[in-house]
Each structure stands twice: as structure tokens, then as C-alpha cells.
Motif scaffolding. Structure first.
Motif, PDB file in Angstrom:
ATOM      1  N   GLN A   1      -6.746  33.832  49.370  1.00 56.37           N
ATOM      2  CA  GLN A   1      -5.909  33.545  50.538  1.00 56.37           C
ATOM      3  C   GLN A   1      -6.386  34.269  51.799  1.00 56.37           C
ATOM      4  N   CYS A   2      -7.016  35.429  51.639  1.00 61.35           N
ATOM      5  CA  CYS A   2      -7.483  36.169  52.826  1.00 61.35           C
ATOM      6  C   CYS A   2      -8.604  35.414  53.539  1.00 61.35           C
ATOM      7  N   CYS A   3      -9.251  34.494  52.832  1.00 61.68           N
ATOM      8  CA  CYS A   3     -10.352  33.740  53.443  1.00 61.68           C
ATOM      9  C   CYS A   3      -9.866  32.837  54.566  1.00 61.68           C
TER      10      CYS A   3
ATOM     11  N   ILE B   1     -10.635  28.694  45.689  1.00 56.50           N
ATOM     12  CA  ILE B   1      -9.770  28.489  46.848  1.00 56.50           C
ATOM     13  C   ILE B   1     -10.282  29.296  48.042  1.00 56.50           C
ATOM     14  N   GLY B   2     -10.794  30.473  47.779  1.00 60.21           N
ATOM     15  CA  GLY B   2     -11.378  31.286  48.847  1.00 60.21           C
ATOM     16  C   GLY B   2     -12.594  30.617  49.456  1.00 60.21           C
TER      17      GLY B   2
ATOM     18  N   VAL C   1     -16.462  32.812  41.527  1.00 60.14           N
ATOM     19  CA  VAL C   1     -16.713  31.480  42.070  1.00 60.14           C
ATOM     20  C   VAL C   1     -17.384  30.634  40.989  1.00 60.14           C
ATOM     21  N   THR C   2     -16.994  29.357  40.923  1.00 61.46           N
ATOM     22  CA  THR C   2     -17.598  28.417  39.962  1.00 61.46           C
ATOM     23  C   THR C   2     -18.303  27.297  40.739  1.00 61.46           C
TER      24      THR C   2
ATOM     25  N   GLU D   1     -17.222  24.461  41.542  1.00 58.78           N
ATOM     26  CA  GLU D   1     -16.330  23.886  42.555  1.00 58.78           C
ATOM     27  C   GLU D   1     -16.481  24.626  43.881  1.00 58.78           C
ATOM     28  N   GLY D   2     -16.498  25.940  43.825  1.00 65.35           N
ATOM     29  CA  GLY D   2     -16.676  26.751  45.030  1.00 65.35           C
ATOM     30  C   GLY D   2     -18.031  26.518  45.670  1.00 65.35           C
ATOM     31  N   CYS D   3     -19.058  26.331  44.846  1.00 66.30           N
ATOM     32  CA  CYS D   3     -20.396  26.021  45.369  1.00 66.30           C
ATOM     33  C   CYS D   3     -20.376  24.711  46.132  1.00 66.30           C
ATOM     34  N   GLY D   4     -19.584  23.759  45.635  1.00 64.92           N
ATOM     35  CA  GLY D   4     -19.470  22.473  46.306  1.00 64.92           C
ATOM     36  C   GLY D   4     -18.910  22.618  47.707  1.00 64.92           C
ATOM     37  N   TYR D   5     -17.878  23.437  47.851  1.00 62.41           N
ATOM     38  CA  TYR D   5     -17.290  23.665  49.177  1.00 62.41           C
ATOM     39  C   TYR D   5     -18.297  24.307  50.123  1.00 62.41           C
ATOM     40  N   LEU D   6     -18.989  25.332  49.628  1.00 62.08           N
ATOM     41  CA  LEU D   6     -19.975  26.025  50.464  1.00 62.08           C
ATOM     42  C   LEU D   6     -21.123  25.098  50.843  1.00 62.08           C
TER      43      LEU D   6
END
Length: 146
Positions: A38-40, A67-68, A93-94, A96-101
């Protein structure tokens, strides 16, 4: 500020100062500060700000999760983002997080030169998405740690 008990509220308060036109801070280290994803949202708001001068951000050793990465990616997409170095070691991070980045860095050819995602839970598809970034001629990334 690393290794302090800042938590998300501390980052929220800090983000207000970082968006000030008087703030000249270029390096922010928030490693091991008991932060959640959430801090992100607050960090992304700093990256979105036209006043931000942040060039290096280290949020390693926090429980940012996917989510971050989703929230942080909103800031990375901004043309105002001046980050050159982003360290997210051991942030749970998994793929899914790599996809966002990956999507964020593709949508806005940023100034990011170094990305550290080591000690996360990246699978084959996450590694592939990030590696494909390096093939993009608009990508400025020259150091990727996975």
C-alpha cells in the motif's frame, strides 16, 4: 532511512515533503522499513510529481507483493519519473508483479538504467517478460538483477 520502523504511514507523510518544489532529494533508501504494498501508492505519487528529483529508490526487504508493483508502476509510467536505479530485492514479488513492471517500462521509455528484483519469487514467465524488455530499442535498462 533504511532499517527504521517507518511503516506505510511514515512513507505517506514523507511523500508530502518529497513532492515539494523545495525538495532536492535524489536518493531514497527505504529498505527494511516494515512496509507493505500500500505504501507504493504514496511512492508512485512522488514519481508522478513534476517536482520529484528522485533518481535512486531502494525499497528492498519489505513485503510489497504484487499489489505494490501494480501501484508503483503507475509512477513509473509517468513522463515525470526520473528514476535511474530501482532496487526491490526480497519484496515477495511474483510473475504477476513482473508483468506490471514490464508493462510500465514498455509504455513509457523511462530513464531506468538499473532494476534489482533478486531474491523474489519470479517464475519463468516473469523472467521472460523482464528479459524481453532488454530487447526493446527504447529500453535504457542496462543492469537487470533477477
Amino acid at each position: 532511512m533504511s532499517a527504521n520502523d517507518l511503516q506505510d504511514l511514515g512513507v505517506k507523510l514523507l511523500s508530502h515533503g518529497l513532492k515539494s518544489q523545495n525538495c532536492q532529494l535524489e536518493i531514497l533508501r527505504l529498505a527494511h522499513c516494515i512496509l507493505t504494498g500500500q505504501c507504493c501508492e504514496f511512492v508512485a505519487s512522488v514519481l508522478l510529481s513534476s517536482n520529484s528529483r528522485l533518481k535512486e529508490l531502494d525499497m528492498s526487504g519489505n513485503d510489497l507483493l504484487n499489489i505494490g508493483m501494480k501501484l508503483l508502476s503507475d509512477g513509473l509510467k509517468s513522463p515525470n519519473c526520473q528514476l535511474e536505479i530501482l532496487r526491490l530485492r526480497h519484496c515477495n514479488v511474483t510473475d504477476e508483479g513482473c508483468g506490471y513492471l514490464s508493462l510500465a517500462l514498455r509504455s513509457n521509455p523511462s530513464q531506468l538504467r538499473e532494476l534489482d528484483l533478486s531474491l523474489n519469487h519470479l517464475g519463468e514467465s516473469g523472467v521472460r517478460m523482464l528479459s524481453d524488455l532488454l530487447k526493446n530499442p527504447n529500453c535504457t535498462l542496462n543492469k537487470l538483477k533477477i
